[in-house]
Every structure is written in structure tokens, then in C-alpha cells.
Design a protein around this motif. Structure first.
Motif, PDB file in Angstrom:
ATOM      1  N   GLY A 279      39.116  33.374  10.546  1.00 42.96           N
ATOM      2  CA  GLY A 279      38.285  32.303   9.785  1.00 42.96           C
ATOM      3  C   GLY A 279      36.865  32.234   9.886  1.00 42.96           C
ATOM      4  N   VAL A 280      36.380  33.442  10.123  1.00 43.75           N
ATOM      5  CA  VAL A 280      34.900  33.553  10.208  1.00 43.75           C
ATOM      6  C   VAL A 280      34.436  33.813   8.660  1.00 43.75           C
ATOM      7  CG1 VAL A 280      32.799  34.998  10.917  1.00 43.75           C
ATOM      8  CG2 VAL A 280      34.589  33.892  12.713  1.00 43.75           C
TER       9      VAL A 280
ATOM     10  N   GLU B 153      29.492  33.608  25.061  1.00 47.27           N
ATOM     11  CA  GLU B 153      30.689  33.325  24.686  1.00 47.27           C
ATOM     12  C   GLU B 153      31.669  34.008  25.437  1.00 47.27           C
ATOM     13  OE1 GLU B 153      29.552  31.888  20.008  1.00 47.27           O
ATOM     14  OE2 GLU B 153      30.069  34.066  20.625  1.00 47.27           O
ATOM     15  N   LYS B 154      31.456  35.241  25.802  1.00 50.39           N
ATOM     16  CA  LYS B 154      32.428  36.175  26.638  1.00 50.39           C
ATOM     17  C   LYS B 154      32.680  35.558  27.827  1.00 50.39           C
ATOM     18  CE  LYS B 154      30.311  40.173  24.113  1.00 50.39           C
ATOM     19  NZ  LYS B 154      29.782  41.225  24.301  1.00 50.39           N
ATOM     20  N   LEU B 155      31.692  34.903  28.616  1.00 51.34           N
ATOM     21  CA  LEU B 155      31.785  34.562  29.948  1.00 51.34           C
ATOM     22  C   LEU B 155      32.898  33.437  29.773  1.00 51.34           C
ATOM     23  CD1 LEU B 155      28.188  34.288  31.278  1.00 51.34           C
ATOM     24  CD2 LEU B 155      29.712  35.991  31.778  1.00 51.34           C
ATOM     25  N   VAL B 156      32.814  32.469  28.585  1.00 46.99           N
ATOM     26  CA  VAL B 156      33.559  31.255  28.522  1.00 46.99           C
ATOM     27  C   VAL B 156      34.905  31.853  28.444  1.00 46.99           C
ATOM     28  CG1 VAL B 156      33.999  29.525  27.140  1.00 46.99           C
ATOM     29  CG2 VAL B 156      31.670  29.656  27.747  1.00 46.99           C
ATOM     30  N   GLY B 157      35.351  32.807  27.254  1.00 45.29           N
ATOM     31  CA  GLY B 157      36.450  33.419  26.900  1.00 45.29           C
ATOM     32  C   GLY B 157      37.222  33.815  28.276  1.00 45.29           C
ATOM     33  N   ILE B 158      36.824  34.547  29.236  1.00 42.25           N
ATOM     34  CA  ILE B 158      37.088  34.828  30.452  1.00 42.25           C
ATOM     35  C   ILE B 158      37.692  33.803  31.241  1.00 42.25           C
ATOM     36  CG2 ILE B 158      36.800  36.303  32.529  1.00 42.25           C
ATOM     37  CD1 ILE B 158      35.349  38.142  30.700  1.00 42.25           C
TER      38      ILE B 158
ATOM     39  N   SER C  55      29.957  33.882  13.523  1.00 42.65           N
ATOM     40  CA  SER C  55      29.863  34.451  14.729  1.00 42.65           C
ATOM     41  C   SER C  55      28.780  35.741  15.120  1.00 42.65           C
ATOM     42  CB  SER C  55      31.361  35.037  15.037  1.00 42.65           C
ATOM     43  OG  SER C  55      31.305  35.859  16.528  1.00 42.65           O
ATOM     44  N   GLY C  56      28.408  35.647  16.235  1.00 41.94           N
ATOM     45  CA  GLY C  56      27.489  36.758  16.501  1.00 41.94           C
ATOM     46  C   GLY C  56      28.056  37.914  16.534  1.00 41.94           C
ATOM     47  N   VAL C  57      27.843  39.275  16.312  1.00 43.26           N
ATOM     48  CA  VAL C  57      28.216  40.563  16.814  1.00 43.26           C
ATOM     49  C   VAL C  57      27.260  41.460  17.358  1.00 43.26           C
ATOM     50  CG1 VAL C  57      29.965  42.366  15.557  1.00 43.26           C
ATOM     51  CG2 VAL C  57      30.095  40.162  14.803  1.00 43.26           C
ATOM     52  N   ASN C  58      27.438  42.032  18.387  1.00 43.97           N
ATOM     53  CA  ASN C  58      26.766  42.971  19.181  1.00 43.97           C
ATOM     54  C   ASN C  58      26.757  44.211  18.115  1.00 43.97           C
ATOM     55  OD1 ASN C  58      27.390  41.188  21.938  1.00 43.97           O
ATOM     56  ND2 ASN C  58      25.165  41.553  21.147  1.00 43.97           N
ATOM     57  N   ILE C  59      25.667  44.674  17.557  1.00 44.98           N
ATOM     58  CA  ILE C  59      25.806  46.295  17.132  1.00 44.98           C
ATOM     59  C   ILE C  59      25.103  47.269  18.123  1.00 44.98           C
ATOM     60  CG2 ILE C  59      26.158  45.196  14.795  1.00 44.98           C
ATOM     61  CD1 ILE C  59      23.260  46.174  14.280  1.00 44.98           C
ATOM     62  N   MET C  60      24.377  46.797  18.982  1.00 41.96           N
ATOM     63  CA  MET C  60      23.429  47.634  19.858  1.00 41.96           C
ATOM     64  C   MET C  60      23.066  46.758  20.947  1.00 41.96           C
ATOM     65  SD  MET C  60      19.964  48.184  17.277  1.00 41.96           S
ATOM     66  CE  MET C  60      19.511  49.594  18.635  1.00 41.96           C
ATOM     67  N   PHE C  61      22.661  47.543  21.915  1.00 41.80           N
ATOM     68  CA  PHE C  61      21.999  47.039  23.098  1.00 41.80           C
ATOM     69  C   PHE C  61      20.731  47.772  23.501  1.00 41.80           C
ATOM     70  CE2 PHE C  61      26.522  46.367  22.783  1.00 41.80           C
ATOM     71  CZ  PHE C  61      26.916  45.189  23.474  1.00 41.80           C
TER      72      PHE C  61
END
Length: 492
Positions: free
Chosen positions: A239-240, A67-72, A196-202
Motif C-alpha cells: 500500500g505504500v 520503526e524496526k524497534l517497534v516492529g520487533i 515509508s523511509g527506506v535506508n539505502i546506505m549507512f
């Protein structure tokens, strides 16, 4: 970064970069402006907008990265298309199993044919597979037509890497072994407007003996709670109504922060966000599932009634060899605690069959857990060697015919229990988040219950994204049919 600049890969007028910001994400927005200029130049020469296509392999975290790739890409002027015959194609790869790698190699051959017809086409590869040195070497040797390669740790540099690739006439490779850096606040194009997904850690610190993830995703690093809360608040304002908190092991969230915060404490803060209706999370590791978290789930009004709790094996002996750091008894105790706190919770799991050294007795321990827990569903996997993991070099590999026979027995038992449990909610009226129009019947819409069960009911596109009370009129195996409880719509 590896590249030998010879001449421009694409015929563009290169912009002079004099004052590049050093801080992130300002640096990436600077490169987005440059990339946008390049895309405008190329679109003018082509006589139509440049197109792009992103293919995602693997887990929810990869989906969120895409989703980040698409956004950019959309921000710099590319237009998405559903075909790989595009001006820019990028594969966001998975490497959990080796056949995932082979699938990517096979599809690259198709892209090469497209590129022969479109010499200005760009091909990019990113994600977990790119973190393997042997993969990058193979790409450099046999797939020279690929333009851009980067890994999991520097996906936020996508705009900068696009500029580098456009200005170079050779393969651009930017792979980091690890990082402690987290960069967010970049453009994101969500697949769904209402969830939406939300990254909280990696990353991951567990090093299960069969798993490649810690080697390609790096060590655990958690985002600051205030950053997570701010992102979710912005999503809700847009809207999420449902978020999925993502991490390789969300139960160990916050341990590496300067001021440690538990996952349960984070959930308490997320719960307070007005307008947010549903909270999901994955993945949970049993060794870190605390009593505090179970209690939080029991009193929460927003956490969904679904927990994915990977078992992998029911044998304490095999679990020890897997380096899972819990045993059969502890796992069953957790299940009892969860069900006591959330009686109507749906439990799902992952199970590996045929791990090296697994005996018939070990397998029966797994079957015993399946019968005792009675999962709503289970993802069952036949063990396959994963090069680069300790388990791949273990000598006691189980014969394929034995694994297949055990797998069939397990699958039969899982499906039998799932079928017995299906339909337990028939006749009840429950909230359903409507997610899409039904693919087979346009007069229906499809949504999900809090426990993640699928529901089909009569409806129209304007219902998508809304949480509606639905009476579950009939169960057909693994999904329900229903009707709106307010009387709008008819029974299926």
C-alpha cells in the motif's frame, strides 16, 4: 558485549538455547521466538499484556530505526502505549548537539521513578548517543537502573539483546565501534501505511569539522540495489505510494559496492517500480551532487519537486575550514543547474551561524547566497561546540552576542523571502498526498504537495493515503487551503 550474569533480572523460566543459527536475520528470528515466550510468561504473571513505549530523538534515519524497534517489540508480544509508564521504555537517541544528550539524562530521572513502582520494568537506550564512550561510562556510573545499551551498528540485534537483558541481573551493553554488516528483512511497524523511509546506505565519510555523525554512524556502506528495489516493491505491494530514500549522504551512494552504482542509476531503477507514485530522498551533499543526478531529476515523473541542499555557510573561506569541499561559486552553479532542469523545484537548506572564525564579511557572504538562491525555507542554527569534533577546539570562537545578532538578521531575511515565495501556486490544481486528519479541525484533512508544501482541505479519514487533485484556493503563509478538484468537498 558487557554483562555479568548473576541472577535473572525478571522472574522467568529461561529457555535452553541449543541450536542458535549463526546467519542473519535467521538468528534474530530465533531470538524473537525466545523473547516471545518470555513476554508470554511475564504477561501471565502480570495478568495483562506487557506495554512498551519508544521515544525517538533526531533524524529520519533514527525514525526509521525506531520503526524496526517497534516492529520487533510487537512481534514478541508487547503492546504499544503512549505513556512512558510502561513495562519497556526505549530511547533512540541523537547526539548531533550536546543539548540532545542533556535532554536524555533529564528524562532518565523520570523513568527511574516509574521503575521504582514497577521493578520488572526494562529501560533501554540506543542510537548515536550510545556510540560515545564518555556517555556509556556516565551511564554505567550514574544510571545503573538502565537495563540495555546498544548503538547504531547493531540495532538489528535488538531481539537477541532483549533476551540477554531479561536473563541478566545487570546492565547489558553491546556497542560496536564500526561494522561493514547490513542486516535487513526484520519486522518493521511503519508509522504510515502509505509512505515509508527506506535506508539505502549507512554512515558518512565526509568528516565536516563541526559534525559528530561520522564518529557515531561509522563509514559509508551502501546496500545492494537489488535489495533496495525488492524492499520497495514489497512496500508498494503493502500500500505504500511514496518512499523516502535515506542516507547521511545519498549522493555518494554505491561507491563502496563491489560493482559501483551511482545514486542516479539507483533512482532510475526505483522509478520503474509500478504502483510507486512519489520518490523523495535526503540528505544530499553539494560536493557529490552530479550532473547525472540533476538530469535524472529533470526527466523523472516520480521524484518530488523538492531538494534539501545544505549550504552551512556562504563563505568559501569558512566552507574550507568546515571541510565541506565545495565553495560558494560551485554551490551557486549547482542551484542554477537544478533550477534549469526542474524550474518549479522547492529548495531548502541548513545554515550555521557563528562558526569559529566567522567574520562579518563571511556572514555577509552567507546572506548573499540566501538572497540569490531564495530558499523556500531554511533550517538556521546557532553554532555550538560539539565535543569530539575538530571545530570544538578552534580558538576563534565568535562571541555569543555577535552570533545572536547575526542569527536574527539571517532569520529575518529567510522568513521575508519565504513569505514572498509563499502562495506562488495559488489557483493551480495539483496532486496532494493526504496524510492525516487535521489536528485542529476534524472536518479537514492535511496533505503535501510534491514540493513538500502543506495543504489543508475538507475531507474524511477514508481519503488518507490517497493522492488527490486539489485546487489551491488560498495561501496562508506557510500552508495552503484547498478543495478537491473533482468537486467533492467544499472550499475551506
Amino acid at each position: 558485549m558487557v554483562r555479568m550474569k548473576m541472577k535473572k533480572k525478571i522472574d522467568i523460566e529461561i529457555i535452553d538455547k541449543k541450536q542458535i543459527p549463526q546467519s542473519e536475520p535467521e538468528r534474530q528470528y530465533y531470538f524473537m521466538d525466545i523473547a516471545k515466550n518470555y513476554v508470554e510468561q511475564l504477561s501471565a504473571k502480570k495478568g495483562s499484556p506487557l506495554t512498551f513505549h519508544v521515544t525517538t530523538f533526531g533524524c529520519q534515519m533514527n525514525a526509521r530505526d525506531s520503526e524496526k524497534l517497534v516492529g520487533i517489540l510487537e512481534r514478541i508480544g508487547y503492546v504499544e502505549t503512549d505513556t512512558e509508564d510502561a513495562d519497556f521504555v526505549i530511547y533512540n537517541t541523537c547526539t548531533v548537539r550536546e543539548n540532545a544528550n542533556n535532554k536524555v539524562y533529564g528524562r532518565l530521572g523520570v523513568l527511574q521513578n516509574y521503575k521504582k513502582k514497577n521493578p520488572h520494568m526494562l529501560i533501554g537506550l540506543c542510537g548515536c548517543m550510545m556510540q560515545e564512550t564518555v556517555v556509556v561510562e556516565k551511564l554505567k556510573e550514574s544510571y545503573r537502573f538502565v537495563d540495555l545499551i546498544f548503538g547504531t551498528h547493531n540495532i538489528y540485534k535488538f531481539a537477541e539483546l532483549i533476551v540477554t537483558a531479561m536473563e541478566s541481573d545487570s546492565m547489558t551493553i553491546d556497542i560496536w565501534k564500526d561494522t561493514d554488516q547490513i542486516v535487513e528483512d526484520l519486522p518493521v511497524e511503519r508509522k504510515y501505511s502509505f509512505k515509508s523511509g527506506v535506508n539505502i546506505m549507512f554512515g558518512c565519510n565526509n568528516f565536516c569539522s563541526y559534525c559528530i555523525v561520522p564518529y557515531v554512524r561509522g563509514r559509508e556502506r551502501s546496500r545492494e540495489p537489488k535489495e533496495i528495489i525488492r524492499e520497495i516493491e514489497q512496500l508498494v505491494a503493502d500500500g505504500v505510494v511514496e518512499v523516502m530514500l535515506l542516507g547521511q549522504n545519498v549522493n555518494s551512494y554505491g561507491k563502496n559496492l563491489k560493482e559501483p552504482v551511482t545514486f542516479a542509476q539507483l533512482l532510475e531503477e526505483v522509478e520503474k517500480i509500478e504502483g510507486l507514485e512519489r520518490i523523495r530522498f535526503m540528505t544530499s551533499h553539494p560536493k557529490d551532487l552530479s550532473d547525472e543526478l540533476i538530469e535524472m531529476m529533470g526527466r523523472s515523473k516520480k521524484i518530488c519537486k523538492h531538494l534539501h541542499l545544505p549550504l552551512q555557510s556562504g563563505s568559501s573561506r569558512i566552507l574550507k575550514i568546515m571541510n565541506r569541499r565545495y565553495d560558494k561559486e560551485h554551490y551557486l552553479e549547482l542551484v542554477d543547474k537544478i533550477r534549469a532542469a526542474v524550474p518549479d523545484i522547492a529548495l531548502t537548506t541548513d545554515i550555521i551561524v557563528g562558526f569559529p572564525g566567522e567574520t562579518e564579511e563571511d556572514f555577509e557572504e552567507t546572506m548573499d547566497v540566501v538572497r540569490k538562491v531564495r530558499y523556500d525555507s531554511a533550517f538556521t542554527f546557532i553554532y555550538s561546540k560539539r565535543t569530539g569534533t575538530p571545530a570544538a577546539s578552534m580558538e576563534e570562537q565568535v562571541p555569543e552576542d555577535v552570533i545572536k545578532a547575526r542569527f536574527d538578521r539571517l532569520l529575518k531575511e529567510v522568513q521575508k523571502i519565504s513569505a514572498e515565495k509563499a502562495g506562488a501556486l495559488t489557483g493551480q490544481t495539483l496532486p496532494v498526498l493526504i496524510e492525516e486528519q487535521n489536528e485542529q479541525d476534524a472536518s479537514l484533512v492535511t496533505g503535501r504537495l510534491s514540493n513538500n508544501s502543506v495543504v489543508h482541505l475538507p475531507g474524511t479519514a477514508d481519503m488518507i493515503g490517497k493522492i488527490l487533485d486539489v485546487k489551491l484556493t488560498e495561501c496562508r503563509g506557510f500552508y495552503y487551503l484547498g478543495e478537491r478538484a473533482d468537486g467533492k468537498g467544499q472550499t475551506v
